[in-house]
Design a protein around this motif. Structure first.
Motif, PDB file in Angstrom:
ATOM      1  N   LEU A 117     -24.480  38.025  59.260  1.00  0.00           N
ATOM      2  CA  LEU A 117     -23.144  37.348  59.007  1.00  0.00           C
ATOM      3  C   LEU A 117     -23.146  36.160  59.151  1.00  0.00           C
ATOM      4  O   LEU A 117     -22.795  35.165  58.705  1.00  0.00           O
ATOM      5  N   VAL A 118     -23.755  35.806  60.704  1.00  0.00           N
ATOM      6  CA  VAL A 118     -23.869  34.474  61.187  1.00  0.00           C
ATOM      7  C   VAL A 118     -24.774  33.487  60.215  1.00  0.00           C
ATOM      8  O   VAL A 118     -24.372  32.502  60.387  1.00  0.00           O
ATOM      9  N   THR A 119     -25.791  34.038  59.768  1.00  0.00           N
ATOM     10  CA  THR A 119     -26.835  33.480  58.978  1.00  0.00           C
ATOM     11  C   THR A 119     -26.054  33.136  57.437  1.00  0.00           C
ATOM     12  O   THR A 119     -26.917  32.545  56.688  1.00  0.00           O
ATOM     13  N   GLY A 120     -25.088  33.698  57.094  1.00  0.00           N
ATOM     14  CA  GLY A 120     -24.509  33.475  55.874  1.00  0.00           C
ATOM     15  C   GLY A 120     -24.638  34.498  54.859  1.00  0.00           C
ATOM     16  O   GLY A 120     -24.542  34.563  53.588  1.00  0.00           O
ATOM     17  N   PHE A 121     -25.576  35.735  55.476  1.00  0.00           N
ATOM     18  CA  PHE A 121     -25.798  36.817  54.522  1.00  0.00           C
ATOM     19  C   PHE A 121     -24.482  37.661  54.391  1.00  0.00           C
ATOM     20  O   PHE A 121     -23.900  37.972  55.462  1.00  0.00           O
ATOM     21  N   THR A 122     -24.228  38.169  53.185  1.00  0.00           N
ATOM     22  CA  THR A 122     -23.387  38.979  52.735  1.00  0.00           C
ATOM     23  C   THR A 122     -23.790  40.307  52.419  1.00  0.00           C
ATOM     24  O   THR A 122     -24.938  40.704  52.602  1.00  0.00           O
ATOM     25  N   ARG A 123     -22.930  41.378  52.795  1.00  0.00           N
ATOM     26  CA  ARG A 123     -23.322  42.953  52.523  1.00  0.00           C
ATOM     27  C   ARG A 123     -23.825  42.970  50.962  1.00  0.00           C
ATOM     28  O   ARG A 123     -24.668  43.710  50.678  1.00  0.00           O
ATOM     29  N   GLU A 124     -23.312  42.267  50.076  1.00  0.00           N
ATOM     30  CA  GLU A 124     -23.647  42.062  48.732  1.00  0.00           C
ATOM     31  C   GLU A 124     -24.994  41.664  48.453  1.00  0.00           C
ATOM     32  O   GLU A 124     -25.894  42.118  47.907  1.00  0.00           O
ATOM     33  N   ALA A 125     -25.310  40.728  49.416  1.00  0.00           N
ATOM     34  CA  ALA A 125     -26.786  40.077  49.093  1.00  0.00           C
ATOM     35  C   ALA A 125     -27.929  41.147  49.712  1.00  0.00           C
ATOM     36  O   ALA A 125     -28.823  41.143  49.028  1.00  0.00           O
ATOM     37  N   VAL A 126     -27.318  41.828  50.921  1.00  0.00           N
ATOM     38  CA  VAL A 126     -28.530  42.775  51.283  1.00  0.00           C
ATOM     39  C   VAL A 126     -28.434  44.066  50.316  1.00  0.00           C
ATOM     40  O   VAL A 126     -29.552  44.369  49.785  1.00  0.00           O
ATOM     41  N   GLU A 127     -27.520  44.336  49.652  1.00  0.00           N
ATOM     42  CA  GLU A 127     -27.471  45.528  48.650  1.00  0.00           C
ATOM     43  C   GLU A 127     -28.322  44.884  47.251  1.00  0.00           C
ATOM     44  O   GLU A 127     -29.109  45.698  47.091  1.00  0.00           O
ATOM     45  N   LYS A 128     -27.997  43.665  46.976  1.00  0.00           N
ATOM     46  CA  LYS A 128     -28.970  42.930  46.000  1.00  0.00           C
ATOM     47  C   LYS A 128     -30.471  43.150  46.248  1.00  0.00           C
ATOM     48  O   LYS A 128     -31.334  43.478  45.251  1.00  0.00           O
ATOM     49  N   ILE A 129     -30.896  42.908  47.588  1.00  0.00           N
ATOM     50  CA  ILE A 129     -32.178  43.152  48.039  1.00  0.00           C
ATOM     51  C   ILE A 129     -32.890  44.440  47.822  1.00  0.00           C
ATOM     52  O   ILE A 129     -33.894  44.469  47.502  1.00  0.00           O
ATOM     53  N   LEU A 130     -31.693  45.281  48.096  1.00  0.00           N
ATOM     54  CA  LEU A 130     -32.485  46.823  48.044  1.00  0.00           C
ATOM     55  C   LEU A 130     -32.566  46.946  46.670  1.00  0.00           C
ATOM     56  O   LEU A 130     -33.524  47.792  46.503  1.00  0.00           O
ATOM     57  N   GLU A 131     -31.506  46.685  45.817  1.00  0.00           N
ATOM     58  CA  GLU A 131     -31.655  47.275  44.201  1.00  0.00           C
ATOM     59  C   GLU A 131     -32.780  46.421  43.567  1.00  0.00           C
ATOM     60  O   GLU A 131     -33.412  47.235  42.830  1.00  0.00           O
ATOM     61  N   ASN A 132     -33.182  45.257  43.983  1.00  0.00           N
ATOM     62  CA  ASN A 132     -34.107  44.472  43.144  1.00  0.00           C
ATOM     63  C   ASN A 132     -35.455  44.691  43.448  1.00  0.00           C
ATOM     64  O   ASN A 132     -36.352  44.732  42.500  1.00  0.00           O
ATOM     65  N   PHE A 133     -35.807  45.235  44.640  1.00  0.00           N
ATOM     66  CA  PHE A 133     -37.320  45.420  45.076  1.00  0.00           C
ATOM     67  C   PHE A 133     -37.631  46.873  45.125  1.00  0.00           C
ATOM     68  O   PHE A 133     -38.694  47.049  45.043  1.00  0.00           O
ATOM     69  N   ILE A 134     -36.862  47.835  45.444  1.00  0.00           N
ATOM     70  CA  ILE A 134     -37.199  49.131  45.211  1.00  0.00           C
ATOM     71  C   ILE A 134     -36.060  49.956  44.712  1.00  0.00           C
ATOM     72  O   ILE A 134     -35.113  50.645  45.491  1.00  0.00           O
ATOM     73  N   ASP A 135     -36.338  50.206  43.301  1.00  0.00           N
ATOM     74  CA  ASP A 135     -35.302  50.831  42.773  1.00  0.00           C
ATOM     75  C   ASP A 135     -34.913  52.131  42.976  1.00  0.00           C
ATOM     76  O   ASP A 135     -34.018  52.812  42.878  1.00  0.00           O
ATOM     77  N   SER A 136     -36.054  52.894  43.765  1.00  0.00           N
ATOM     78  CA  SER A 136     -36.008  54.281  43.878  1.00  0.00           C
ATOM     79  C   SER A 136     -35.662  54.648  45.378  1.00  0.00           C
ATOM     80  O   SER A 136     -35.215  55.761  45.618  1.00  0.00           O
ATOM     81  N   VAL A 137     -35.440  53.643  45.991  1.00  0.00           N
ATOM     82  CA  VAL A 137     -35.016  53.702  47.385  1.00  0.00           C
ATOM     83  C   VAL A 137     -33.426  54.214  47.390  1.00  0.00           C
ATOM     84  O   VAL A 137     -32.677  53.449  46.918  1.00  0.00           O
TER      85      VAL A 137
END
Length: 368
Positions: free
Chosen positions: A9-29
């Motif tokens: 949160l301090v670096t400006g990352f949102t929960r939605e940004a982390v979710e997008k990383i998960l979705e974009n790179f490993i669909d099966s995870v």
């Protein structure tokens, strides 16, 4: 668990940004949960198995992700630290109320369309925001108002708000002083208590445009309160007289939504603060914060009293403002940075009055 060591949160990352990383790179995870600790530069992801976590680690660790300039660095952990967020459990200061949806979107548009920030007698440019005064001018150099020198009255287009105040038991006055502040993203206002001697009890602040977090503090107690657009903040009694309130200058606020803690970007926020001018001395019981009481108690200072005053008005003040100072002082002064770079290797330097140590952090070749 996996830790993303430089995304929080301090670096400006949102929960939605982390979710997008998960979705974009490993669909099966299939991840079970994301943990975003408030005030931290890292976050945690809980996976269904160590094998799945390892797969994600090998795909992401040390790589730059689209939309993020720096590589992400990950590590494993077996358990989470204590991530309990106590701020949402704290009671509001006595006398503090927030009324959400105090005005309609149409009324919000009406009052915003009736103000102009072009140069005129009611507008002024402060260091961190633009401000307009109606009824009476608040002097920021003295923190006072001249009750015998009225200025342009509150615009008649805002009169309907006085009826709303009455219907919602927002004090006993017809408010005669209005301050309008415009905050751009990254702007704020230092912690303060509105001057006792010039304003009556009950101060009202209407938020429009953007939401923001306002911080309230009294001694060791600190409460952060989200002010949604079109909400009215009502400060009376202890919250008006004894608690400081301020807005940290930043571009994003840490908030709690239905999915947990995340960040929310700010946009332009305009606040309308209504006050009633006081005529006469303040009769409150908050002597330490009251300028009327302090003016009444002025006396000769002898050597026995002086150290106590220094502790109260120097040491305690620095303790009070240290958090806000640290959050707003990051950029190094060029001449000081150039001086540090000119020192030969092996030189010994003493930084007297180093503040938050911004000249000694993350500088290659400096050992503390």
């Amino acid at each position: 668990y996996l830790v993303i060591c430089n995304a929080g949160l301090v670096t400006g990352f949102t929960r939605e940004a982390v979710e997008k990383i998960l979705e974009n790179f490993i669909d099966s995870v299939r991840h079970d949960e994301i943990f975003m600790p408030p005030g931290k530069s890292y976050c945690f992801i809980k996976f269904s198995s160590a094998k799945v976590a390892e797969k994600f680690y090998n795909s992401i660790n040390g790589h730059s992700i689209d939309g993020h300039d720096s590589p992400l660095y990950l590590t494993f952990c077996e358990a989470l630290p204590n991530l309990e967020d106590n701020t949402s459990l704290l009671e509001l200061p006595p006398g503090l109320r927030i009324i959400e949806n105090f005005i309609t979107p149409e009324e919000e548009s009406l009052i915003l369309n009736n103000i102009s920030w072009a140069d005129d007698d009611t507008s002024s440019e402060l260091k961190h925001r633009k401000v307009k005064h109606y009824g009476y001018e608040f002097r920021y150099d003295t923190n006072l108002v001249d009750p015998d020198n009225p200025i342009a009255p509150i615009p008649k287009e805002f009169n309907f708000l006085q009826q709303h105040f009455k219907e919602n038991d927002c004090g006993q006055f017809v408010y005669d002083q209005l301050t309008i502040n415009r905050y751009l993203p990254g702007q704020g206002i230092p912690p303060h208590v509105d001057t006792h001697s010039v304003f009556e009890d009950t101060i009202l602040s209407l938020s429009t445009g953007s939401a923001c977090i306002m911080d309230f503090k009294r001694n060791e107690k600190k409460i952060s309160l989200l002010l949604p657009p079109r909400s009215l903040l009502v400060m009376s009694g202890e919250s008006r007289y004894g608690w400081t309130h301020g807005i940290c200058p930043r571009h994003n606020d840490i908030v709690r939504d239905a999915n947990g803690i995340t960040t929310r970007p700010r946009s332009t926020r305009t606040s309308f603060t209504f006050r009633k001018i006081r005529r006469g001395h303040c009769q409150c019981s908050f002597n330490d914060e009251c300028d009327s009481k302090k003016n009444e108690s002025k006396q000769h200072i002898d050597n026995a009293v002086a150290p106590k005053l220094e502790n109260s008005y120097v040491h305690d003040v620095y303790e009070e403002i240290s958090s806000h100072f640290d959050e707003t002082r990051h950029k190094q002064w060029p001449n000081v940075a150039q001086f540090l770079q000119s020192l030969e290797f092996g030189s010994i330097l003493m930084d007297v009055g180093c503040g938050n140590g911004k000249y000694l952090n993350d500088v290659p070749g400096i050992f503390k």
